[in-house]
Design a protein around this motif. Structure first.
Motif, PDB file in Angstrom:
ATOM      1  N   TYR A  79       0.592 -16.953   3.074  1.00 56.51           N
ATOM      2  CA  TYR A  79      -0.164 -16.404   3.937  1.00 56.51           C
ATOM      3  C   TYR A  79      -0.721 -14.965   3.174  1.00 56.51           C
ATOM      4  O   TYR A  79      -0.106 -14.419   2.215  1.00 56.51           O
ATOM      5  CB  TYR A  79       0.606 -15.343   5.117  1.00 56.51           C
ATOM      6  CG  TYR A  79       1.099 -16.511   6.056  1.00 56.51           C
ATOM      7  CD1 TYR A  79       0.297 -17.265   6.953  1.00 56.51           C
ATOM      8  CD2 TYR A  79       2.496 -16.827   6.177  1.00 56.51           C
ATOM      9  CE1 TYR A  79       0.765 -18.375   7.821  1.00 56.51           C
ATOM     10  CE2 TYR A  79       2.993 -17.565   7.022  1.00 56.51           C
ATOM     11  CZ  TYR A  79       2.150 -18.545   7.771  1.00 56.51           C
ATOM     12  OH  TYR A  79       2.691 -19.491   8.818  1.00 56.51           O
ATOM     13  N   LEU A  80      -2.165 -14.906   3.214  1.00 59.02           N
ATOM     14  CA  LEU A  80      -2.605 -13.608   2.740  1.00 59.02           C
ATOM     15  C   LEU A  80      -2.516 -12.142   3.674  1.00 59.02           C
ATOM     16  O   LEU A  80      -2.645 -12.207   4.849  1.00 59.02           O
ATOM     17  CB  LEU A  80      -4.205 -13.829   2.549  1.00 59.02           C
ATOM     18  CG  LEU A  80      -4.935 -12.862   1.795  1.00 59.02           C
ATOM     19  CD1 LEU A  80      -4.671 -12.782   0.249  1.00 59.02           C
ATOM     20  CD2 LEU A  80      -6.354 -13.037   1.865  1.00 59.02           C
ATOM     21  N   TYR A  81      -2.098 -11.296   2.965  1.00 63.38           N
ATOM     22  CA  TYR A  81      -1.681  -9.891   3.531  1.00 63.38           C
ATOM     23  C   TYR A  81      -2.562  -8.747   2.837  1.00 63.38           C
ATOM     24  O   TYR A  81      -2.550  -8.913   1.615  1.00 63.38           O
ATOM     25  CB  TYR A  81      -0.135  -9.517   3.411  1.00 63.38           C
ATOM     26  CG  TYR A  81       0.657 -10.281   4.458  1.00 63.38           C
ATOM     27  CD1 TYR A  81       1.049  -9.493   5.430  1.00 63.38           C
ATOM     28  CD2 TYR A  81       1.108 -11.442   4.617  1.00 63.38           C
ATOM     29  CE1 TYR A  81       1.806 -10.173   6.475  1.00 63.38           C
ATOM     30  CE2 TYR A  81       1.950 -12.152   5.391  1.00 63.38           C
ATOM     31  CZ  TYR A  81       2.059 -11.391   6.401  1.00 63.38           C
ATOM     32  OH  TYR A  81       3.128 -11.729   7.361  1.00 63.38           O
ATOM     33  N   ARG A  82      -2.823  -7.985   3.613  1.00 62.73           N
ATOM     34  CA  ARG A  82      -3.265  -6.525   2.986  1.00 62.73           C
ATOM     35  C   ARG A  82      -2.211  -5.689   3.178  1.00 62.73           C
ATOM     36  O   ARG A  82      -1.714  -5.242   4.209  1.00 62.73           O
ATOM     37  CB  ARG A  82      -4.584  -6.106   4.071  1.00 62.73           C
ATOM     38  CG  ARG A  82      -5.095  -4.704   3.608  1.00 62.73           C
ATOM     39  CD  ARG A  82      -6.343  -4.259   4.316  1.00 62.73           C
ATOM     40  NE  ARG A  82      -7.381  -5.363   4.149  1.00 62.73           N
ATOM     41  CZ  ARG A  82      -8.407  -5.404   3.458  1.00 62.73           C
ATOM     42  NH1 ARG A  82      -8.475  -4.453   2.489  1.00 62.73           N
ATOM     43  NH2 ARG A  82      -9.315  -6.287   3.608  1.00 62.73           N
ATOM     44  N   TYR A  83      -1.913  -5.204   1.832  1.00 64.15           N
ATOM     45  CA  TYR A  83      -0.780  -4.239   1.897  1.00 64.15           C
ATOM     46  C   TYR A  83      -1.546  -2.858   1.585  1.00 64.15           C
ATOM     47  O   TYR A  83      -2.224  -2.515   0.979  1.00 64.15           O
ATOM     48  CB  TYR A  83       0.206  -4.360   0.903  1.00 64.15           C
ATOM     49  CG  TYR A  83       1.314  -5.344   0.952  1.00 64.15           C
ATOM     50  CD1 TYR A  83       1.118  -6.532   1.636  1.00 64.15           C
ATOM     51  CD2 TYR A  83       2.114  -5.556  -0.045  1.00 64.15           C
ATOM     52  CE1 TYR A  83       2.156  -7.429   2.005  1.00 64.15           C
ATOM     53  CE2 TYR A  83       3.194  -6.480   0.093  1.00 64.15           C
ATOM     54  CZ  TYR A  83       3.159  -7.402   1.143  1.00 64.15           C
ATOM     55  OH  TYR A  83       3.857  -8.411   1.118  1.00 64.15           O
ATOM     56  N   ARG A  84      -0.637  -1.674   2.181  1.00 62.21           N
ATOM     57  CA  ARG A  84      -0.956  -0.125   1.964  1.00 62.21           C
ATOM     58  C   ARG A  84       0.167   0.439   1.627  1.00 62.21           C
ATOM     59  O   ARG A  84       1.305   0.227   2.037  1.00 62.21           O
ATOM     60  CB  ARG A  84      -1.502   0.362   3.352  1.00 62.21           C
ATOM     61  CG  ARG A  84      -2.856  -0.215   3.663  1.00 62.21           C
ATOM     62  CD  ARG A  84      -3.394   0.513   5.078  1.00 62.21           C
ATOM     63  NE  ARG A  84      -4.873   0.045   5.222  1.00 62.21           N
ATOM     64  CZ  ARG A  84      -5.055  -0.976   6.031  1.00 62.21           C
ATOM     65  NH1 ARG A  84      -4.193  -1.590   6.683  1.00 62.21           N
ATOM     66  NH2 ARG A  84      -6.589  -1.177   6.029  1.00 62.21           N
ATOM     67  N   TYR A  85       0.008   1.283   0.497  1.00 66.69           N
ATOM     68  CA  TYR A  85       0.795   1.858   0.130  1.00 66.69           C
ATOM     69  C   TYR A  85       0.732   3.450   0.063  1.00 66.69           C
ATOM     70  O   TYR A  85      -0.411   3.937  -0.272  1.00 66.69           O
ATOM     71  CB  TYR A  85       1.181   1.633  -1.427  1.00 66.69           C
ATOM     72  CG  TYR A  85       1.537   0.386  -1.887  1.00 66.69           C
ATOM     73  CD1 TYR A  85       2.773  -0.261  -2.068  1.00 66.69           C
ATOM     74  CD2 TYR A  85       0.320  -0.609  -1.903  1.00 66.69           C
ATOM     75  CE1 TYR A  85       3.089  -1.654  -2.145  1.00 66.69           C
ATOM     76  CE2 TYR A  85       0.592  -2.069  -2.332  1.00 66.69           C
ATOM     77  CZ  TYR A  85       1.966  -2.612  -2.344  1.00 66.69           C
ATOM     78  OH  TYR A  85       2.214  -3.986  -2.738  1.00 66.69           O
TER      79      TYR A  85
END
Length: 126
Positions: free
Chosen positions: A67-73
């Motif tokens: 799956y493609l995810y958008r990560y935020r840090y």
């Protein structure tokens, strides 16, 4: 349009400084050591300072899924992701970090959301 959620939440206190806990937890190479359903996390594209697209390789019931995810840090505060390009169901997770003396409290939430009534709950309990 309304979105339905299935969500679980956990919290743990770790006897280590917040910077070390955050760095370890958010390292894609380390994730499979503490999340057994994740085989690996692959960086697809760094979007900006604090945001990236990643490909998560999962194993669910012994079957492989990608799956493609958008990560935020947000270093030492937050690390999380939301599944991208999923029309019916999207997975999400978050880790938040809080300094407590010499320890770090990590709060973890993960779940499934869907615009189809009951689908997130059905998938979440399995």
């Amino acid at each position: 349009m309304r979105t339905w959620h299935y969500q679980v939440h956990n919290q743990i206190q770790i006897n280590a400084p917040i910077d070390r806990v955050y760095t370890t937890t958010s390292n894609p190479e380390v994730v499979p050591t503490y999340a057994p359903d994740i085989r690996r996390v692959e960086l697809v594209e760094k979007l900006s300072n604090g945001e990236a697209l990643v490909r998560s390789h999962l194993k669910v019931a012994g079957l492989p899924f990608v799956y493609l995810y958008r990560y935020r840090y947000h270093p030492q505060i937050y690390y999380g992701g939301v599944q991208e390009r999923a029309p019916f169901v999207r997975g999400y997770f978050s880790f938040s970090f809080e300094r407590r003396g010499e320890d770090t409290v990590v709060s973890h939430t993960e779940g499934i959301m869907s615009r189809i009534p009951g689908l997130a709950t059905l998938l979440g309990i399995f």
